[in-house]
Design a protein around this motif. Structure first.
Motif, PDB file in Angstrom:
ATOM      1  N   PHE A 183       1.015  -1.018   0.100  1.00 49.13           N
ATOM      2  CA  PHE A 183       0.241  -0.076  -0.013  1.00 49.13           C
ATOM      3  C   PHE A 183       0.747   1.397   0.056  1.00 49.13           C
ATOM      4  CE2 PHE A 183      -4.588  -1.798   0.620  1.00 49.13           C
ATOM      5  CZ  PHE A 183      -4.238  -3.035  -0.128  1.00 49.13           C
ATOM      6  N   LYS A 184       1.633   1.391   0.897  1.00 48.29           N
ATOM      7  CA  LYS A 184       3.006   2.119   1.176  1.00 48.29           C
ATOM      8  C   LYS A 184       3.546   2.868  -0.908  1.00 48.29           C
ATOM      9  CE  LYS A 184       6.989   3.525   3.817  1.00 48.29           C
ATOM     10  NZ  LYS A 184       8.049   3.207   2.615  1.00 48.29           N
ATOM     11  N   THR A 195      -6.822   9.742  -6.744  1.00 44.91           N
ATOM     12  CA  THR A 195      -8.393   9.647  -7.458  1.00 44.91           C
ATOM     13  C   THR A 195      -8.560   8.170  -7.280  1.00 44.91           C
ATOM     14  OG1 THR A 195      -7.429   8.987  -9.052  1.00 44.91           O
ATOM     15  CG2 THR A 195      -7.605  10.847  -9.280  1.00 44.91           C
ATOM     16  N   ILE A 196      -8.399   7.666  -6.621  1.00 48.32           N
ATOM     17  CA  ILE A 196      -9.154   6.001  -6.238  1.00 48.32           C
ATOM     18  C   ILE A 196      -8.913   6.032  -5.209  1.00 48.32           C
ATOM     19  CG2 ILE A 196      -9.783   5.318  -8.734  1.00 48.32           C
ATOM     20  CD1 ILE A 196      -7.590   3.660  -6.911  1.00 48.32           C
ATOM     21  N   GLN A 197      -9.847   4.625  -4.355  1.00 50.75           N
ATOM     22  CA  GLN A 197     -10.028   4.662  -2.980  1.00 50.75           C
ATOM     23  C   GLN A 197      -9.075   3.064  -3.392  1.00 50.75           C
ATOM     24  OE1 GLN A 197     -14.003   3.439  -1.102  1.00 50.75           O
ATOM     25  NE2 GLN A 197     -14.263   5.600  -0.187  1.00 50.75           N
ATOM     26  N   LEU A 198      -8.392   3.171  -2.894  1.00 52.27           N
ATOM     27  CA  LEU A 198      -7.594   1.522  -2.411  1.00 52.27           C
ATOM     28  C   LEU A 198      -8.329   0.810  -1.558  1.00 52.27           C
ATOM     29  CD1 LEU A 198      -3.812   2.573  -1.944  1.00 52.27           C
ATOM     30  CD2 LEU A 198      -5.357   0.542  -3.581  1.00 52.27           C
ATOM     31  N   SER A 199      -8.142  -0.396  -1.789  1.00 49.61           N
ATOM     32  CA  SER A 199      -9.071  -2.093  -0.679  1.00 49.61           C
ATOM     33  C   SER A 199      -7.457  -2.779  -0.444  1.00 49.61           C
ATOM     34  CB  SER A 199      -9.994  -2.130  -1.760  1.00 49.61           C
ATOM     35  OG  SER A 199     -10.537  -3.009  -0.495  1.00 49.61           O
ATOM     36  N   ALA A 200      -8.737  -3.102   0.642  1.00 52.96           N
ATOM     37  CA  ALA A 200      -7.672  -4.676   1.338  1.00 52.96           C
ATOM     38  C   ALA A 200      -8.537  -5.568   1.523  1.00 52.96           C
ATOM     39  CB  ALA A 200      -6.851  -4.256   2.416  1.00 52.96           C
ATOM     40  N   LEU A 218      -3.025   0.817   8.236  1.00 55.34           N
ATOM     41  CA  LEU A 218      -1.792   2.213   8.480  1.00 55.34           C
ATOM     42  C   LEU A 218      -0.765   2.652   7.247  1.00 55.34           C
ATOM     43  CD1 LEU A 218      -0.462   0.347  11.417  1.00 55.34           C
ATOM     44  CD2 LEU A 218      -1.543   2.184  11.511  1.00 55.34           C
ATOM     45  N   ASN A 219      -0.843   2.410   5.797  1.00 53.90           N
ATOM     46  CA  ASN A 219      -0.777   2.805   4.773  1.00 53.90           C
ATOM     47  C   ASN A 219      -1.040   3.043   4.125  1.00 53.90           C
ATOM     48  OD1 ASN A 219       2.363   2.151   5.431  1.00 53.90           O
ATOM     49  ND2 ASN A 219       1.417  -0.110   6.228  1.00 53.90           N
TER      50      ASN A 219
END
Ligand code: KIV
Ligand code: ZN
Length: 388
Positions: A183-184, A195-200, A218-219
């Protein structure tokens, strides 16, 4: 506090648990409870998988009012068409497209070069864009994908129209440090990332699904995918209740919160367990029968003096009535006396209590669970035996 979006996949990845098969009515019942719980997104199924799943996704789409209802699709136009069909009547529809990106999957499963993976995903995301505003794209097995290529895929997906890019640790292979680092890196290296959402999306093969999801937060992850009770393919997915309660309990550390109605967690867990037939292990965090039960005398004594000595979450937070002090061979006099009072034996003398406690310890050595009935039987015997 940053809001963490909750993407619930109990009805899709959760249903992929071996032996689980939810019918339409059961999916709708769970989806309506998930709405009460306040999840933001509900992945209702994989419409191209079977006509029954398409119909079930459609029923969920029509029943749910607030959450976005999402259908899963491989990166194929026919799968997109199936999701379009399934989500007819949805108030807030969305699609989740995936295509594997790791070298192992490219070589053995897809038999595609990197370029073909990029071209295929780009084409199908653009195709889906005609029908959907909300498009999530997952590079399957992202956890074992070369980081440079993952950055390239992510930028491609954003340019093609994805609004969420989800990073799956498909085989539950990574450690929190490694997963957080993905993610970092994406945040640092992908030009359009903001410009977007990051998902896990994590799996629990090595028991790290929740820890990995928290490392993603956290990242910079905006969304966590998971299931109720952590059910799912093989060892399961991230348990959403664990993530939500960790953020609630350690809000200052994470500076992030979900908008879940936590009081609905126990009820949701029970419903999912009942309808999937997957029993929740007693020691499961948050929702296991022992999560708020205390057996040892030292712990029980602490609890009776001040609950925060041994409880970091109150059972009321998740909609349960109270903690339990379970009587067993490790229990002490303090909890035993409380139990006597509970059962109506508050008039016993100190000698009678001591004698009863001795008998209770003998019984506890022989019997795993000492029930209220056992205590009553023991007390009746004791009182008769007590010399005047
Ligand atoms: O684990 C996984 O990779 C998946 C994808 C469909 C996102 O469930
Ligand atoms: Zn998965």
């Amino acid at each position: 506090m940053r809001k963490i979006y909750i993407f619930d996949t109990t009805l899709r990845d959760g249903e992929q648990s071996p032996g689980v098969n939810l019918n339409t009515q059961e999916k709708v019942e769970i989806a309506l409870q998930l709405e009460k719980l306040g999840v933001d997104r509900i992945e209702a199924g994989f419409p191209a998988a079977s006509p029954g799943d398409l119909a079930a996704v459609n029923a969920v789409a029509r029943a749910v009012k607030n959450a976005t209802v999402i259908g899963l699709a491989r990166s194929r136009e026919q799968d997109v068409d199936a999701v379009v069909e399934a989500l007819k009547g949805a108030k807030n529809p969305g699609i989740h497209l995936f295509l594997a990106t790791s070298p192992i999957h490219r070589k053995h499963k897809l038999r595609m070069e990197k370029e073909q993976v990029l071209e295929t995903a780009d084409r199908v995301i653009r195709y889906a864009k005609q029908f959907f505003d909300k498009i999530e794209f997952s590079p399957e097995d992202a956890g074992r994908t070369e980081l440079d290529f993952l950055c390239e895929v992510t930028e491609m997906a954003i340019k093609a129209g994805a609004t969420v890019v989800n990073i799956p640790d498909t085989v539950g292979y990574l450690t929190p440090y490694e997963f957080g680092n993905i993610f970092k890196t994406l945040k640092e290296k992908v030009p359009s990332i903001d410009t977007i959402q990051l998902s896990a999306h994590c799996h629990d093969d090595l028991g790290m699904a929740t820890a990995n999801a928290l490392a993603a937060i956290l990242n910079g992850a905006d969304q966590i995918e998971g299931t109720i009770n952590g059910i799912g393919e093989r060892a399961g997915n991230t348990s959403l209740e664990e993530v939500a309660l960790t953020l609630e309990t350690r809000a200052e550390y994470f500076q992030a919160k979900t908008s879940l109605n936590l009081k609905e967690i126990a009820r949701t867990s029970r419903l999912v367990s009942k309808l999937t037939g997957m029993v929740v292990p007693g020691n499961k965090a948050i929702v296991g029968a022992n999560a708020f039960a205390h057996e040892s005398g030292i712990h029980q004594d602490g609890m009776l003096k001040e609950k925060s000595t041994y409880e970091i979450i109150s059972p009321e937070t998740i909609g349960l009535k109270d903690s339990k002090l379970v009587l067993g061979k490790h229990s002490g006099r303090h909890a035993f006396r409380e139990k006597l009072v509970d059962l109506g034996y508050e008039q016993l003398t100190e000698d009678q209590v001591n004698a009863a406690f001795g008998k209770f310890k003998d019984l506890a050595d022989r019997k795993k669970n000492v029930s209220d009935e056992d205590i009553r039987a023991l007390l009746e015997e004791k009182i008769i035996e007590t010399p005047e």
